[in-house]
Every structure is written in structure tokens, then in C-alpha cells.
Scaffold this motif. Structure first.
Motif, PDB file in Angstrom:
ATOM      1  N   TRP A 126      32.310  30.776  11.370  1.00  0.00           N
ATOM      2  CA  TRP A 126      31.328  29.826  10.858  1.00  0.00           C
ATOM      3  C   TRP A 126      31.963  28.943   9.790  1.00  0.00           C
ATOM      4  O   TRP A 126      32.832  29.402   9.048  1.00  0.00           O
ATOM      5  CB  TRP A 126      30.142  30.556  10.231  1.00  0.00           C
ATOM      6  CG  TRP A 126      29.333  31.336  11.217  1.00  0.00           C
ATOM      7  CD1 TRP A 126      29.615  32.569  11.726  1.00  0.00           C
ATOM      8  CD2 TRP A 126      28.095  30.932  11.815  1.00  0.00           C
ATOM      9  NE1 TRP A 126      28.633  32.963  12.606  1.00  0.00           N
ATOM     10  CE2 TRP A 126      27.690  31.973  12.681  1.00  0.00           C
ATOM     11  CE3 TRP A 126      27.296  29.801  11.701  1.00  0.00           C
ATOM     12  CZ2 TRP A 126      26.520  31.913  13.427  1.00  0.00           C
ATOM     13  CZ3 TRP A 126      26.129  29.744  12.441  1.00  0.00           C
ATOM     14  CH2 TRP A 126      25.750  30.779  13.293  1.00  0.00           C
ATOM     15  N   VAL A 127      31.510  27.714   9.702  1.00  0.00           N
ATOM     16  CA  VAL A 127      31.879  26.858   8.584  1.00  0.00           C
ATOM     17  C   VAL A 127      30.645  26.715   7.706  1.00  0.00           C
ATOM     18  O   VAL A 127      29.527  26.513   8.204  1.00  0.00           O
ATOM     19  CB  VAL A 127      32.411  25.482   9.050  1.00  0.00           C
ATOM     20  CG1 VAL A 127      31.350  24.690   9.774  1.00  0.00           C
ATOM     21  CG2 VAL A 127      32.949  24.677   7.872  1.00  0.00           C
ATOM     22  N   ILE A 128      30.843  26.894   6.405  1.00  0.00           N
ATOM     23  CA  ILE A 128      29.759  26.859   5.436  1.00  0.00           C
ATOM     24  C   ILE A 128      29.926  25.643   4.541  1.00  0.00           C
ATOM     25  O   ILE A 128      31.036  25.371   4.069  1.00  0.00           O
ATOM     26  CB  ILE A 128      29.761  28.131   4.554  1.00  0.00           C
ATOM     27  CG1 ILE A 128      29.866  29.391   5.413  1.00  0.00           C
ATOM     28  CG2 ILE A 128      28.536  28.179   3.662  1.00  0.00           C
ATOM     29  CD1 ILE A 128      31.171  30.129   5.217  1.00  0.00           C
ATOM     30  N   ALA A 129      28.845  24.915   4.318  1.00  0.00           N
ATOM     31  CA  ALA A 129      28.869  23.769   3.412  1.00  0.00           C
ATOM     32  C   ALA A 129      27.901  24.031   2.263  1.00  0.00           C
ATOM     33  O   ALA A 129      26.800  24.524   2.467  1.00  0.00           O
ATOM     34  CB  ALA A 129      28.477  22.493   4.153  1.00  0.00           C
ATOM     35  N   PHE A 130      28.329  23.721   1.043  1.00  0.00           N
ATOM     36  CA  PHE A 130      27.470  23.877  -0.127  1.00  0.00           C
ATOM     37  C   PHE A 130      27.706  22.718  -1.082  1.00  0.00           C
ATOM     38  O   PHE A 130      28.746  22.050  -1.044  1.00  0.00           O
ATOM     39  CB  PHE A 130      27.739  25.207  -0.834  1.00  0.00           C
ATOM     40  CG  PHE A 130      29.181  25.443  -1.192  1.00  0.00           C
ATOM     41  CD1 PHE A 130      29.732  24.914  -2.350  1.00  0.00           C
ATOM     42  CD2 PHE A 130      30.003  26.204  -0.367  1.00  0.00           C
ATOM     43  CE1 PHE A 130      31.052  25.126  -2.691  1.00  0.00           C
ATOM     44  CE2 PHE A 130      31.337  26.426  -0.681  1.00  0.00           C
ATOM     45  CZ  PHE A 130      31.861  25.884  -1.852  1.00  0.00           C
ATOM     46  N   ASP A 131      26.711  22.444  -1.918  1.00  0.00           N
ATOM     47  CA  ASP A 131      26.876  21.422  -2.943  1.00  0.00           C
ATOM     48  C   ASP A 131      26.622  22.049  -4.308  1.00  0.00           C
ATOM     49  O   ASP A 131      26.488  23.276  -4.418  1.00  0.00           O
ATOM     50  CB  ASP A 131      25.982  20.208  -2.673  1.00  0.00           C
ATOM     51  CG  ASP A 131      24.504  20.492  -2.891  1.00  0.00           C
ATOM     52  OD1 ASP A 131      24.147  21.659  -3.189  1.00  0.00           O
ATOM     53  OD2 ASP A 131      23.698  19.560  -2.780  1.00  0.00           O
ATOM     54  N   ALA A 132      26.563  21.229  -5.341  1.00  0.00           N
ATOM     55  CA  ALA A 132      26.403  21.756  -6.696  1.00  0.00           C
ATOM     56  C   ALA A 132      24.955  22.065  -7.033  1.00  0.00           C
ATOM     57  O   ALA A 132      24.671  22.583  -8.107  1.00  0.00           O
ATOM     58  CB  ALA A 132      26.970  20.765  -7.717  1.00  0.00           C
ATOM     59  N   THR A 133      24.021  21.760  -6.126  1.00  0.00           N
ATOM     60  CA  THR A 133      22.620  22.048  -6.390  1.00  0.00           C
ATOM     61  C   THR A 133      22.250  23.365  -5.722  1.00  0.00           C
ATOM     62  O   THR A 133      22.785  24.402  -6.073  1.00  0.00           O
ATOM     63  CB  THR A 133      21.727  20.888  -5.895  1.00  0.00           C
ATOM     64  OG1 THR A 133      21.792  20.788  -4.463  1.00  0.00           O
ATOM     65  CG2 THR A 133      22.162  19.569  -6.502  1.00  0.00           C
ATOM     66  N   ILE A 134      21.336  23.335  -4.775  1.00  0.00           N
ATOM     67  CA  ILE A 134      20.904  24.569  -4.116  1.00  0.00           C
ATOM     68  C   ILE A 134      21.134  24.509  -2.614  1.00  0.00           C
ATOM     69  O   ILE A 134      20.739  25.410  -1.881  1.00  0.00           O
ATOM     70  CB  ILE A 134      19.406  24.834  -4.383  1.00  0.00           C
ATOM     71  CG1 ILE A 134      18.565  23.667  -3.865  1.00  0.00           C
ATOM     72  CG2 ILE A 134      19.151  25.070  -5.866  1.00  0.00           C
ATOM     73  CD1 ILE A 134      17.088  23.925  -3.848  1.00  0.00           C
ATOM     74  N   LEU A 135      21.777  23.433  -2.133  1.00  0.00           N
ATOM     75  CA  LEU A 135      21.841  23.207  -0.698  1.00  0.00           C
ATOM     76  C   LEU A 135      22.938  24.043  -0.042  1.00  0.00           C
ATOM     77  O   LEU A 135      24.067  24.127  -0.547  1.00  0.00           O
ATOM     78  CB  LEU A 135      22.076  21.723  -0.414  1.00  0.00           C
ATOM     79  CG  LEU A 135      21.681  21.234   0.985  1.00  0.00           C
ATOM     80  CD1 LEU A 135      21.190  19.798   0.909  1.00  0.00           C
ATOM     81  CD2 LEU A 135      22.866  21.311   1.936  1.00  0.00           C
TER      82      LEU A 135
END
Length: 231
Positions: A126-135
Motif C-alpha cells: 500500500w502507498v499511504i499519503a498524509f498531510d500536516a493536518t488530519i488527512l
């Protein structure tokens, strides 16, 4: 808290707005947030929510104030498209009312490939994407190593590749009988280290992104002064 949801300068009716809270600091490395075996930023949770009126207005009540609550993120969601996230917003004990408007933007996407996946694991990563908020977003990587993440809110993302049996080396582990270092409980997790960083623009696809499946190198310790002032 009250506000108006707009898109292109026009009010957007329908959908919902949620008030989300998130820890001010990351957990220590022993208790880092894990997703598909990889360290990711600490998750948030929805504290309150409300529907958006036909004229785009909304109101959220009973938001908690003070140092133990927040920072707050306000998330607009509709049946199609990505969530729109506004924040962080700090609410103090002196705040009785607050106005926060939400401007909906077009979704973006990320296309790329994950390299150095063992042949036996093709189609299982799996590839996981995240940002600095809650996404957070994830996508199963195809057997040929390609992936696509859709319906992403514009912004800066970190990408990692993993699976549920992945043992991220950025989480300290000891062999049986080995003495533990108590300082590992004092050091904060560093989820952005070892991530491929991508910027998503509204209505566009970021292409040619490469994510390495191999374990990342050791954590680079932040300067002492930076560690003292870490948010």
C-alpha cells in the motif's frame, strides 16, 4: 462557531462540517501512530459535527477551549470530492463566538510508482499519503508497482509504502533481554522522515512520484534547540 461554505464565490448548500481535534505534539517513538506498518502523523478525532444549510451557512456548538483542547480543524465533506480542511485554529477560554468560513477547492491527485518491492509481495503493498493536518489516504499498489491517489485536497503530502506486517525501523524495538533506553520514551516520533514529499495543486495530477519500499535509513536527530521548540 459559525461560517459559510463557498465554492467559486458562491454558497454551497448541503454536506456537513465537523470539528476535529488533534494532539499538539506527536507521541513518543515507542507509541508512534502506525498505518500499514509505517509511522504517520498523529491522528485526530471528530468532536462535533453539523449539517450545512441550503444557503451555505453552518454553526458548531460546544467547542472546547483551553490548552488541553485542540488545535481545531474544521472539515467540510460532501458526497463527491475531497474534504476541505481549515486549520489549525486555536480557541481560547476568552472566545465566546468564532467565525470561520470554508472555501471549497478542486481535488488533485498523485500518480507514481513504488520501487524495490520484492517479487513475492507484488500487488500486496500500500502507498499511504498524509498531510500536516488530519488527512490520510491510501491506495493499493498494482502488481507492476504503479499507484494513483485521487480526490486529494490541495496541499503538501508525505508518501510512504508499507503493509500490515511491515516493521518500521523508526519505531525502537529490542530483543528479548536487551536493556531499553528510557530516552526513547522522551524522543518524539518523526513521521515525515523517510517520506517522499509531494505538493498537490487544485485540479491537477502530480505525476512521476517515486516511493521506495525499502526500509528508510536511521532517524536524523533534530538539533537540540529545534527539539525544545517543536510544536
Amino acid at each position: 462557531m459559525t461560517g459559510v461554505v463557498t465554492r467559486g464565490g458562491k454558497a454551497v448548500g448541503g454536506g456537513r462540517v465537523g470539528g476535529w481535534q488533534k494532539r499538539r505534539k506527536e507521541q513518543n517513538r515507542m507509541n508512534a501512530a502506525i498505518h500499514r506498518g509505517r509511522t504517520v502523523p498523529m491522528w485526530g478525532y471528530e468532536f462535533v459535527r453539523t449539517s450545512v444549510n441550503s444557503d451555505g451557512t453552518f454553526a458548531l456548538e460546544n467547542l472546547k477551549a483551553g490548552p488541553w483542547f485542540g488545535p481545531w480543524y474544521f472539515v467540510y465533506e460532501e458526497p463527491t470530492g475531497p474534504p476541505t480542511i481549515v486549520g489549525p485554529v486555536t480557541i481560547t477560554s476568552k472566545d465566546r463566538t468564532l467565525a470561520v468560513d470554508i472555501v471549497v477547492t478542486d481535488a488533485g491527485a498523485i500518480e507514481g510508482r513504488v520501487e524495490n518491492v520484492p517479487t513475492a509481495m507484488a500487488g500486496q503493498v500500500w502507498v499511504i499519503a498524509f498531510d500536516a493536518t488530519i488527512l490520510r489516504r491510501e491506495a493499493l499498489v498494482s502488481a507492476d508497482g504503479t499507484f494513483r491517489l485521487e480526490d486529494l485536497a490541495p496541499g503538501r503530502y508525505g508518501l510512504k509504502a508499507g503493509h500490515d506486517a511491515y516493521a518500521d525501523p523508526h519505531v525502537p524495538r529490542w530483543k528479548e533481554g536487551e536493556k531499553r533506553d528510557p530516552k526513547d520514551y522522551e524522543k518524539l516520533a518523526e513521521p515525515w522522515q523517510g517520506a517522499a514529499v509531494v505538493t498537490v495543486e487544485p485540479g491537477k495530477t502530480a505525476r512521476g512520484v517515486v516511493v521506495d519500499f525499502r526500509p528508510p535509513g536511521p532517524l536524523v536527530e533534530p538539533p537540540k534547540e529545534a527539539a525544545k521548540t517543536a510544536p
